[in-house]
Design an enzyme around this catalytic site. Structure first.
Site, mmCIF file in Angstrom:
data_model
loop_
_atom_site.group_PDB
_atom_site.id
_atom_site.type_symbol
_atom_site.label_atom_id
_atom_site.label_comp_id
_atom_site.label_asym_id
_atom_site.label_seq_id
_atom_site.Cartn_x
_atom_site.Cartn_y
_atom_site.Cartn_z
ATOM 1 N N PRO A 2 -2.174 29.019 -46.183
ATOM 2 C CA PRO A 2 -3.096 28.033 -45.602
ATOM 3 C C PRO A 2 -2.336 26.806 -45.100
ATOM 4 C CG PRO A 2 -3.899 28.839 -47.714
ATOM 5 C CD PRO A 2 -2.499 29.342 -47.569
ATOM 6 N N GLU A 3 -2.702 26.346 -43.909
ATOM 7 C CA GLU A 3 -2.057 25.174 -43.306
ATOM 8 C C GLU A 3 -3.114 24.097 -43.056
ATOM 9 O OE1 GLU A 3 0.574 26.337 -40.061
ATOM 10 O OE2 GLU A 3 0.755 28.358 -40.893
ATOM 11 N N LYS A 58 -1.058 20.193 -46.840
ATOM 12 C CA LYS A 58 -1.575 21.487 -47.299
ATOM 13 C C LYS A 58 -2.212 21.398 -48.686
ATOM 14 C CE LYS A 58 2.077 24.017 -44.826
ATOM 15 N NZ LYS A 58 3.172 25.017 -44.980
ATOM 16 N N ARG A 111 -1.085 32.821 -57.882
ATOM 17 C CA ARG A 111 0.105 33.205 -58.638
ATOM 18 C C ARG A 111 1.349 32.478 -58.131
ATOM 19 N NH1 ARG A 111 -1.222 36.786 -62.250
ATOM 20 N NH2 ARG A 111 -3.090 38.060 -61.943
ATOM 21 N N ARG A 151 16.252 14.401 -36.144
ATOM 22 C CA ARG A 151 16.557 15.674 -36.789
ATOM 23 C C ARG A 151 17.557 16.489 -35.981
ATOM 24 N NH1 ARG A 151 13.387 17.294 -40.954
ATOM 25 N NH2 ARG A 151 12.077 15.592 -41.730
ATOM 26 N N ARG A 260 13.067 32.543 -40.978
ATOM 27 C CA ARG A 260 11.622 32.555 -40.739
ATOM 28 C C ARG A 260 11.311 33.385 -39.499
ATOM 29 N NH1 ARG A 260 8.534 28.476 -43.181
ATOM 30 N NH2 ARG A 260 9.750 26.993 -44.408
#
Length: 272
Positions: A2-3, A58, A111, A151, A260
């Site tokens: 979930p975002e 989140k 979990r 960045r 990713r």
């Protein structure tokens, strides 16, 4: 996972259902999901009223009438269900809270996630490293571009870094890059200023549209829910490998960047 759109959808749906109601029972099926012994957790929550539900990135924070908070992070595979009977077997829900109206809030698939009871100060400490919310009025396009300019490395790993902006994950990072017509693997130092500004506009557009459609998670929130997960079929590139790009028709590709997955169109997304 979930975002921002999924968690904000939960916040909006939960608020009128649980705010003002008192917790009358708490069932815990997995002690590792919480941050204190089960008996202590149950005793501390029973009799407490939920004042309001807040989202930070989140995370969801349930503000209780004793000044404490319930801090929720669903992590990978977590979900919420509200009703008198669970959508799935009760054993699939790590924590179940019953309210004074007889309804229950089921916390499933935790979990890897957690539901922690914290003081207001403790919750603030846990969230202090989060970057600004994507819709924070102080996060203007130039401020976003400046934060991004500081960045290094590839674009997608930085977009999902919660210290840059809170709430963006794998799905919407790809969707934002597609909308902005830039490759997720683009090198940040090589991005043009106009591209950074375009990414900011795309970020707000993509997240707002996704939230308006109920996010991309396909688990029902209530028995008769037809809203949550409505955005899944509206994703343009995420999890669409091999399908035609809705903009140019080229096949969507899946590659890896910094361990990713990234889904993108190699024809109409540029490296700068």
């Amino acid at each position: 996972m979930p975002e921002w759109p999924e968690m904000d959808t939960y916040r909006r749906l939960l608020s009128p259902l649980v705010c003002g109601h008192t917790i009358t029972a708490v069932d815990v099926n997995r002690e590792k999901t919480i941050n204190e012994p089960i008996g202590v957790f149950q005793a501390a929550l029973i009799g407490r009223k939920v004042l309001f539900v807040e989202r930070r990135g989140k995370y969801l924070l349930f503000h209780l009438d004793d000044g404490n908070r319930l801090l929720l992070h669903l992590m990978l595979g977590g979900w919420l269900y509200y009703g008198r009977e669970p959508e799935k077997k009760k054993s699939e829900y790590q924590v179940i809270c019953t309210f004074d109206n007889g309804e229950r809030l089921f916390f499933g698939g935790l979990r890897l996630g957690f539901l922690h009871r914290l003081s207001a100060k403790g919750a603030q400490e846990r969230l202090k490293e989060l970057g600004p919310d994507p819709f924070d009025s102080r996060l203007t396009a130039p401020v976003f571009a400046n934060r991004l300019s500081k960045r290094k490395g590839k674009l997608k790993p930085v977009l999902v870094d919660q210290k840059l902006v809170s709430g963006i994950g794998n799905c919407y990072a790809d969707e934002i890059c597609f909308d902005a017509q830039v490759l997720p693997a683009a090198a940040i130092p090589e991005l043009k200023e106009e591209t950074k500004l375009r990414l900011f506009a795309s970020m707000r557009k993509v997240l707002e549209e996704a939230a308006a459609n109920g996010g991309y998670m396909d688990r029902k929130f209530t028995e008769d829910d037809t809203f949550v997960g409505g955005h899944d079929e509206r994703c343009f590139v995420y999890d669409r490998e091999g399908e035609p790009c809705p903009r140019c028709g080229s096949p969507i590709r899946m590659d890896m960047v910094s361990s990713r997955k990234m889904f993108y169109c190699p024809s109409c997304q540029r490296p700068e």
